[in-house]
Design a protein around this motif. Structure first.
Motif, PDB file in Angstrom:
ATOM      1  N   ASP A 224      11.628   1.376   8.181  1.00 15.97           N
ATOM      2  CA  ASP A 224      12.259   1.642   9.445  1.00 15.97           C
ATOM      3  C   ASP A 224      12.272   3.187   9.866  1.00 15.97           C
ATOM      4  OD1 ASP A 224      13.198  -0.755   9.983  1.00 15.97           O
ATOM      5  OD2 ASP A 224      15.082  -0.546   8.668  1.00 15.97           O
ATOM      6  N   THR A 225      12.173   4.189   8.996  1.00 23.20           N
ATOM      7  CA  THR A 225      12.023   5.359   9.043  1.00 23.20           C
ATOM      8  C   THR A 225      10.663   5.803   9.480  1.00 23.20           C
ATOM      9  OG1 THR A 225      12.372   5.407   6.620  1.00 23.20           O
ATOM     10  CG2 THR A 225      13.539   6.988   7.986  1.00 23.20           C
ATOM     11  N   GLN A 226       9.520   5.174   9.024  1.00 27.52           N
ATOM     12  CA  GLN A 226       8.402   5.353   9.669  1.00 27.52           C
ATOM     13  C   GLN A 226       8.040   4.908  10.707  1.00 27.52           C
ATOM     14  OE1 GLN A 226       6.547   2.914   6.246  1.00 27.52           O
ATOM     15  NE2 GLN A 226       5.095   4.694   5.859  1.00 27.52           N
ATOM     16  N   ARG A 227       8.508   3.696  11.237  1.00 23.00           N
ATOM     17  CA  ARG A 227       8.303   3.253  12.605  1.00 23.00           C
ATOM     18  C   ARG A 227       9.042   4.051  13.625  1.00 23.00           C
ATOM     19  NH1 ARG A 227       9.240  -2.983  13.661  1.00 23.00           N
ATOM     20  NH2 ARG A 227      11.153  -2.563  12.572  1.00 23.00           N
ATOM     21  N   HIS A 228      10.377   4.809  13.243  1.00 21.61           N
ATOM     22  CA  HIS A 228      11.167   5.417  13.842  1.00 21.61           C
ATOM     23  C   HIS A 228      10.441   6.599  14.355  1.00 21.61           C
ATOM     24  CE1 HIS A 228      15.013   6.298  15.877  1.00 21.61           C
ATOM     25  NE2 HIS A 228      15.110   7.370  15.158  1.00 21.61           N
ATOM     26  N   ARG A 229       9.604   7.610  13.341  1.00 21.01           N
ATOM     27  CA  ARG A 229       9.214   8.675  13.589  1.00 21.01           C
ATOM     28  C   ARG A 229       7.657   8.541  14.004  1.00 21.01           C
ATOM     29  NH1 ARG A 229      11.109  10.542   8.267  1.00 21.01           N
ATOM     30  NH2 ARG A 229      13.249  11.126   8.498  1.00 21.01           N
ATOM     31  N   THR A 230       7.106   7.377  14.169  1.00 19.68           N
ATOM     32  CA  THR A 230       5.608   7.642  14.654  1.00 19.68           C
ATOM     33  C   THR A 230       5.718   8.012  16.047  1.00 19.68           C
ATOM     34  OG1 THR A 230       3.616   6.422  14.575  1.00 19.68           O
ATOM     35  CG2 THR A 230       5.595   4.839  14.676  1.00 19.68           C
ATOM     36  N   PRO A 231       4.749   8.847  16.652  1.00 14.45           N
ATOM     37  CA  PRO A 231       4.244   8.958  17.747  1.00 14.45           C
ATOM     38  C   PRO A 231       3.586   7.907  18.460  1.00 14.45           C
ATOM     39  CG  PRO A 231       2.959  10.254  16.503  1.00 14.45           C
ATOM     40  CD  PRO A 231       3.825   9.438  15.760  1.00 14.45           C
ATOM     41  N   GLU A 232       2.988   7.077  17.561  1.00 12.39           N
ATOM     42  CA  GLU A 232       2.174   6.072  18.195  1.00 12.39           C
ATOM     43  C   GLU A 232       3.056   4.516  17.958  1.00 12.39           C
ATOM     44  OE1 GLU A 232      -1.902   5.890  16.634  1.00 12.39           O
ATOM     45  OE2 GLU A 232      -1.586   8.243  16.769  1.00 12.39           O
ATOM     46  N   VAL A 233       2.615   3.662  18.683  1.00 17.28           N
ATOM     47  CA  VAL A 233       3.094   2.235  18.454  1.00 17.28           C
ATOM     48  C   VAL A 233       2.371   1.699  17.488  1.00 17.28           C
ATOM     49  CG1 VAL A 233       3.217   0.005  19.538  1.00 17.28           C
ATOM     50  CG2 VAL A 233       3.677   1.942  20.905  1.00 17.28           C
ATOM     51  N   ILE A 234       3.220   1.181  16.263  1.00 15.43           N
ATOM     52  CA  ILE A 234       2.552   0.520  15.304  1.00 15.43           C
ATOM     53  C   ILE A 234       3.353  -0.869  15.010  1.00 15.43           C
ATOM     54  CG2 ILE A 234       1.460   2.230  13.562  1.00 15.43           C
ATOM     55  CD1 ILE A 234       3.931   2.766  12.442  1.00 15.43           C
ATOM     56  N   PHE A 235       2.295  -1.746  14.869  1.00 13.17           N
ATOM     57  CA  PHE A 235       2.872  -2.847  14.313  1.00 13.17           C
ATOM     58  C   PHE A 235       3.074  -3.266  12.857  1.00 13.17           C
ATOM     59  CE2 PHE A 235       1.086  -4.567  18.598  1.00 13.17           C
ATOM     60  CZ  PHE A 235       2.251  -4.263  19.343  1.00 13.17           C
ATOM     61  N   GLU A 236       4.310  -3.805  12.276  1.00 12.73           N
ATOM     62  CA  GLU A 236       4.261  -3.897  10.955  1.00 12.73           C
ATOM     63  C   GLU A 236       3.721  -5.437  10.544  1.00 12.73           C
ATOM     64  OE1 GLU A 236       6.573  -4.485  13.216  1.00 12.73           O
ATOM     65  OE2 GLU A 236       8.091  -6.383  12.423  1.00 12.73           O
ATOM     66  N   SER A 237       3.413  -5.701   9.274  1.00 16.33           N
ATOM     67  CA  SER A 237       2.784  -7.035   8.820  1.00 16.33           C
ATOM     68  C   SER A 237       3.667  -7.299   7.483  1.00 16.33           C
ATOM     69  CB  SER A 237       1.465  -6.907   8.557  1.00 16.33           C
ATOM     70  OG  SER A 237       1.263  -5.980   7.365  1.00 16.33           O
ATOM     71  N   TYR A 238       3.573  -8.633   7.299  1.00 12.12           N
ATOM     72  CA  TYR A 238       4.532  -8.874   5.888  1.00 12.12           C
ATOM     73  C   TYR A 238       3.428  -9.561   5.033  1.00 12.12           C
ATOM     74  CZ  TYR A 238       8.220  -8.249   9.208  1.00 12.12           C
ATOM     75  OH  TYR A 238       9.015  -7.520  10.112  1.00 12.12           O
ATOM     76  N   PRO A 239       2.837  -8.811   4.334  1.00 20.21           N
ATOM     77  CA  PRO A 239       2.031  -9.382   3.210  1.00 20.21           C
ATOM     78  C   PRO A 239       2.187 -10.015   2.202  1.00 20.21           C
ATOM     79  CG  PRO A 239       2.306  -6.947   2.689  1.00 20.21           C
ATOM     80  CD  PRO A 239       2.742  -7.331   3.991  1.00 20.21           C
ATOM     81  N   GLU A 240       3.944  -9.726   1.590  1.00 22.10           N
ATOM     82  CA  GLU A 240       4.258 -10.875   0.714  1.00 22.10           C
ATOM     83  C   GLU A 240       5.823 -11.258   0.884  1.00 22.10           C
ATOM     84  OE1 GLU A 240       3.623  -9.045  -3.243  1.00 22.10           O
ATOM     85  OE2 GLU A 240       2.211  -7.822  -2.398  1.00 22.10           O
ATOM     86  N   LEU A 241       6.048 -12.359   0.148  1.00 22.15           N
ATOM     87  CA  LEU A 241       7.413 -12.613   0.162  1.00 22.15           C
ATOM     88  C   LEU A 241       8.439 -11.586  -0.306  1.00 22.15           C
ATOM     89  CD1 LEU A 241       9.573 -14.967   0.526  1.00 22.15           C
ATOM     90  CD2 LEU A 241       9.162 -15.637  -1.981  1.00 22.15           C
TER      91      LEU A 241
END
Ligand SMILES: *Cc1c(COP(=O)(O)O)cnc(C)c1O
Length: 390
Positions: A224-241
């Motif tokens: 959440d902190t990474q996404r909050h701070r980034t100046p660009e739009v980024i989409f997360e992924s879910y590589p593992e359970l």
């Protein structure tokens, strides 16, 4: 009935305005779940125990689950551990779909007896889970030797062991460096420092640390902190359970204040344990805890072994009648209904059972006064000296 003001509890967390202020700070920052306070608590914690990596989670049970999973424990595997521990120890193995294989303890330290580990290994053994029970370091040198011989990863249940130390090659090291592959700590109010609920994983392996961070947030690739701070739009992924094992920033803010008190908290515990040792040392038939020359405990609990003919429950009731809490010896998981399936007992567990049946834990917490402690000592002496055979 006793005066409730004078009641002596088994444990009491040590917190004041500093923790309250820290919680307030986190609340008013509007960042309340896992965020900057969690990251700061992890840095402070890693420094306190001398670990490369520390990852905060919601409890030690969650930490143990992730640690076992990271070292490769999968359904059908076996993990060698003790029955003589809080049930979370073996539950975490079963949460991986694996089978706890129980071996007996050493009576003096209440920790795993390394002499029984080798006989418990099979082709399905995937890891060893040792416990530093009540804060007393287990014989890590001996356990590590066997782990090395069988190429088994070692996970340390250090739920109670924050601030305890062990001598390695002539030098004192903090539990949690860790000496094994991963160590797991608890911040439950009965432990050394508290965040209400909470846990921490420490390791020297960066790949394990990465997995813990991924798995604690449902396998989400970015925090959440990474996404909050980034100046660009980024989409997360879910590589593992993954799981939701996050600690909140409110808890972490409290934890950072608690950690600052650690030397003081342990100093008080050692002072009080020493007073018990002096006050109870001459009671006939009573066995006090043994500290190996290579260990320094934090005295998370103070456990005494009663004479075999002493009525454990009777003594505990007499204590409660005079306003003093106690607990019986650490539980044995294999005796519980929840553990009648999917577990295995290797050899006899007589020492584990005897420790549960003949020990009691006495009150010990940093704010306990000498006067309160003298009441405990006087009562134990009074009851035992009457019960003692003439
Ligand atoms: C308290 C404890 C745990 C569980 O800790 P939580 O943070 O409550 O999950 C596990 N193992 C041992 C030995 C403990 O004493």
């Amino acid at each position: 009935m006793f005066d409730s003001n004078a009641f002596i509890p088994i444990a009491k967390p040590y917190m004041d305005e500093r923790e309250a202020e820290a919680a307030r700070r986190a609340i008013l920052s509007a960042w309340v779940s896992q965020g900057p306070e969690v990251a700061a608590f992890e840095r402070d914690f890693a420094a306190a125990v001398g670990a490369k990596h520390a990852c905060a989670v919601s409890s030690a049970t969650a930490a143990l689950h992730l640690a076992l999973r990271a070292v490769g424990v999968r359904p059908g595997d076996e993990v060698i551990t003790v029955s003589h521990s809080f049930i979370a120890t073996s539950n975490s193995i079963r949460h991986c779909g694996a089978k706890p294989v129980f071996v007996d303890i050493q009576p003096g330290t209440y920790n795993i007896d390394p002499a029984f580990i080798e006989a418990a290994t099979t082709s399905r053994t995937r890891a060893i889970l040792c416990v530093h029970q009540m804060g007393m370091p287990c014989d890590l040198a001996a356990v590590l030797k066997i782990a090395g011989r069988y190429a088994l990863p070692l996970v340390e249940d250090a739920a109670c062991a924050l601030g305890s130390e062990i001598k390695v090659d002539g030098h004192w090291q903090k539990i949690g460096k860790p000496q094994g592959d991963v160590a797991c700590f608890s911040f439950h109010p009965r432990k050394i420092i508290t965040t209400g609920e909470g846990g921490m994983l420490t390791t020297a392996h960066p790949d394990y640390d990465k997995k813990f961070r991924l798995w604690r947030q449902n396998g989400m690739s970015i925090s959440d902190t990474q996404r909050h701070r980034t100046p660009e739009v980024i989409f997360e992924s879910y590589p593992e359970l993954g799981f939701n094992y996050r600690m909140t920033d409110i808890q972490a803010a409290i934890g950072r204040e608690q950690l600052k008190r650690l030397p003081e908290l342990i100093g008080r515990r050692r002072y009080l344990a020493d007073r018990y040792q002096k006050g109870l040392g001459d009671v006939l038939g009573l066995s006090l805890p043994e500290t190996p020359a290579w260990a320094k405990t934090n005295w998370q609990s103070y456990c005494v072994r009663l004479p075999d003919d002493c009525d454990q429950k009777g003594l505990m009731q007499a204590m409660l009648d005079s306003g003093i809490a106690s607990r019986r010896g650490i539980m044995c998981a294999h005796r519980e209904a929840a553990c009648q399936e999917d577990i295995q007992v290797c050899g006899s567990l007589l020492e584990s059972e005897a420790a549960q049946d003949h020990c009691i834990l006495l009150p010990l917490y940093p704010s306990m006064t000498a006067c309160e402690q003298d009441r405990v000592i006087a009562l134990v002496k009074h009851v035992l000296q009457k019960n003692a055979p003439l």
